[in-house]
Structure formats: C-alpha cells, structure tokens
Design an enzyme around this catalytic site. Structure first.
Site, mmCIF file in Angstrom:
data_model
loop_
_atom_site.group_PDB
_atom_site.id
_atom_site.type_symbol
_atom_site.label_atom_id
_atom_site.label_comp_id
_atom_site.label_asym_id
_atom_site.label_seq_id
_atom_site.Cartn_x
_atom_site.Cartn_y
_atom_site.Cartn_z
ATOM 1 N N THR A 1 0.827 -1.201 0.000
ATOM 2 C CA THR A 1 0.000 0.000 0.000
ATOM 3 C C THR A 1 0.861 1.250 0.000
ATOM 4 O OG1 THR A 1 -1.608 -1.255 1.313
ATOM 5 C CG2 THR A 1 -1.965 1.116 1.145
ATOM 6 N N TYR B 1 6.672 -11.563 4.618
ATOM 7 C CA TYR B 1 5.560 -11.037 3.822
ATOM 8 C C TYR B 1 5.244 -12.023 2.706
ATOM 9 C CZ TYR B 1 2.951 -7.247 1.437
ATOM 10 O OH TYR B 1 1.990 -6.450 0.850
ATOM 11 N N LYS C 1 3.132 -13.040 7.738
ATOM 12 C CA LYS C 1 1.964 -12.350 7.187
ATOM 13 C C LYS C 1 1.383 -13.228 6.094
ATOM 14 C CE LYS C 1 0.832 -7.890 4.957
ATOM 15 N NZ LYS C 1 0.294 -8.343 3.655
#
Length: 311
Positions: free
Chosen positions: A46, A133, A161
């Site tokens: 993001t 991630y 994650k």
C-alpha cells in the site's frame, strides 16, 4: 512474547509532482497514531515501496517514526537484490524502526532455497525483528508450510503475514492451526487481505495487516478490538456490513487504488497521488466508491465507532 499483535495499519506513500508528499504522508501516520492502531507499517505494498528509490524510502522511514508518537513502526524493505534489502534494513534501523517487513521480490521466479537464503541473510545482518511477507499475488512466489517453518526457525523472525484465510470458519481455523503448529511459540501469524481480517483474527491470527485501514482505521480497529474482547459475532458482523467496500477491491483492481481514492476524497492526499504508471480510479469508479462510503456512514473522521449506517 509475540512482538506484533493487534492491528497494523499500512498507510499510503502519497506522491505530488512525482515526489513523496511528505506533509500528506506525515498526516496519514499521525492519523493512525491518534486512532490508536497497534503498529504502523510504512512502505508495504500500500506504501508503493517498489516504486521508490533508496533515498525516498529512507526519508519515508524517518517520517514514519517521527510522526508515530511512540506507536511501533515497521518498514518494508523488499527489493530485487539482497544487497539492496540490506541497505533498506540499515536505513530502517537508522530511522529507529521497530521491525521490518520483507517480501521475496523477484523479476525472475524464485525457488524455496533462494527465498530461505534471503531471510537467513537478512536476519544475520540485523537484530531488527523481521515480518515474513507472503504476498503471492504481487511476488508470484507462494510459501509452503514447510518453508514457513524453516524460515521461522531463523533468529529474528517475529511474524508470518499470510494471504487471507478460507471463507469457511472451520477451514479457516484449521488453516491457521496448521501453520501455528509448525512455528516457534514466539513467532506470530498475521492475516492480510482486508476482507479476510475479521475471519483471520477469529480463526486465531495474532495480527491483522490492513491496507485500507491505513486510511480509515476506525472500522478495522472496531473489528480487532471486538475479537480481542472475545466478541467474535460483533467482529464478523462489522466485516459483513463492510462487504460493499470489500467487493470494490476486486471490481476496481485492488486495495491500493481504493485507499488512494479514499485519501484523495477526504483531502488526505493530493489528486493523482499514486506513482505512475499506476492510475487511480476513474471518475465513474470514484462516484461508486463515494456512494459506498456514504452508505456505510464513513466520513473523513471514519466515525467515532463504526455502525454501518448514517445515524
């Protein structure tokens, strides 16, 4: 003790005239701190980390820490080359970050041994906690549970994650439990994909790594706090009320464009804040999004408490 739990919000890195809009970014971070999020993750997907050079990323890390008012800050450090990853880790440490988020980015498809080597090198290089991630939609690399276990055994790994959970509650819990069973006790599990946040937390994830929550944190905080209070029904109910917003993610090309359009609509970022060649939503799409925000009772303050109506 697990280092990262609760709600971790991912703010945009707004641009203006092809430069980082430092004022807008700082405002977004202060907004998250004031809202009471548990951590702030700058330079995630993001935050458009792959579109910024080293100097820009180092500056964003400094601004994130400076404006977080003591809220833990995680900095995304993914890069094509391992040497560049280590430079970004050094910059995050110099800025005073509390941890780093590392995705196995690659133009060439990576193998498991290469990804394991990346995390081994990163954890040997720095004492900063590392969040793994797993973002196959972007990196085109899918982790196996075996690879999770091998990476989690490295010193310094704090959290994994994961990319969402199955729709069915029983399957979601089984999925999270299977991952939990192979991880060291100190390594947490965080769910991503905003539509899966409530389900992931209810299924046993320790954290929710939220994209749109980096712009409108209140509804995501209400979901997180409900789960932490043991009110799973309330958390899932709030998420269901947000379904009109979740459905736009797929329709309009993902959470980044949605987050940017929301920030621009509320005056939190200048128009055209995404890095080219990424285009924001069309005028027609923006009107649909604004209609959904109004329908949900979400304004620039994101409400005192999300209710799902305009009352």
């Amino acid at each position: 003790m697990k280092t990262f739990t609760g709600l971790s919000a991912f703010p945009l890195t707004p641009l203006a005239d092809d430069k980082v809009d430092e004022s807008a970014f700082s405002g977004l971070v202060r907004r998250l701190s004031s809202a009471g999020v548990d951590s702030i993750t700058a330079l995630g997907s993001t935050g458009s980390y792959m579109y910024l050079d080293r100097a820009e990323r180092a500056r964003v890390a400094q601004l994130a820490v400076a404006n977080a008012a003591g809220v833990p800050v995680v900095i995304g450090v993914g890069a094509m080359r391992t040497s560049h990853v280590l430079e970004h880790i050094d910059d995050a440490a110099a800025a005073g970050a509390d941890g780093v988020l590392l995705a196995p980015v690659g133009y060439q498809r990576l193998g498991e041994s290469e990804v394991l080597g990346l995390y081994r090198t990163a954890t040997e290089h720095s004492s900063l906690p590392v969040i793994v991630y797993d973002n196959p939609g972007t990196t085109h690399f899918a982790f196996s549970n075996d690879l999770y276990a091998r990476i989690a055994s490295l010193p310094g790994i704090a959290s994994i994650k994961i990319p969402g959970v199955p729709d069915h509650a029983g399957r979601a819990k089984k999925h999270v439990d299977a991952i939990r069973s192979i991880l060291p006790e100190h390594v947490g599990i965080g769910v991503s994909g905003d539509a899966f946040g409530a389900a992931g937390l209810v299924a046993g994830c320790d954290a929710w790594y939220t994209a749109v929550g980096g712009t409108i944190p209140r509804p995501m905080l209400d979901i997180t706090r409900a789960v932490q209070a043991g009110d799973h029904h309330e958390a899932l109910d709030i998420s269901r009320r947000l379904e009109p917003l979740w459905s736009l993610f797929t329709e309009f090309g993902g959470s980044l464009r949605i987050s940017a359009a929301i920030a621009e609509h509320f005056g939190l970022a200048a128009p055209g804040c995404l890095p080219l060649p990424i285009h924001g939503l069309s005028s027609k799409q923006r009107q649909v999004l604004i209609g959904v925000l109004n329908e949900l009772g979400l304004d620039e303050t994101a409400g005192q408490q999300f209710t799902g109506d305009n009352s």
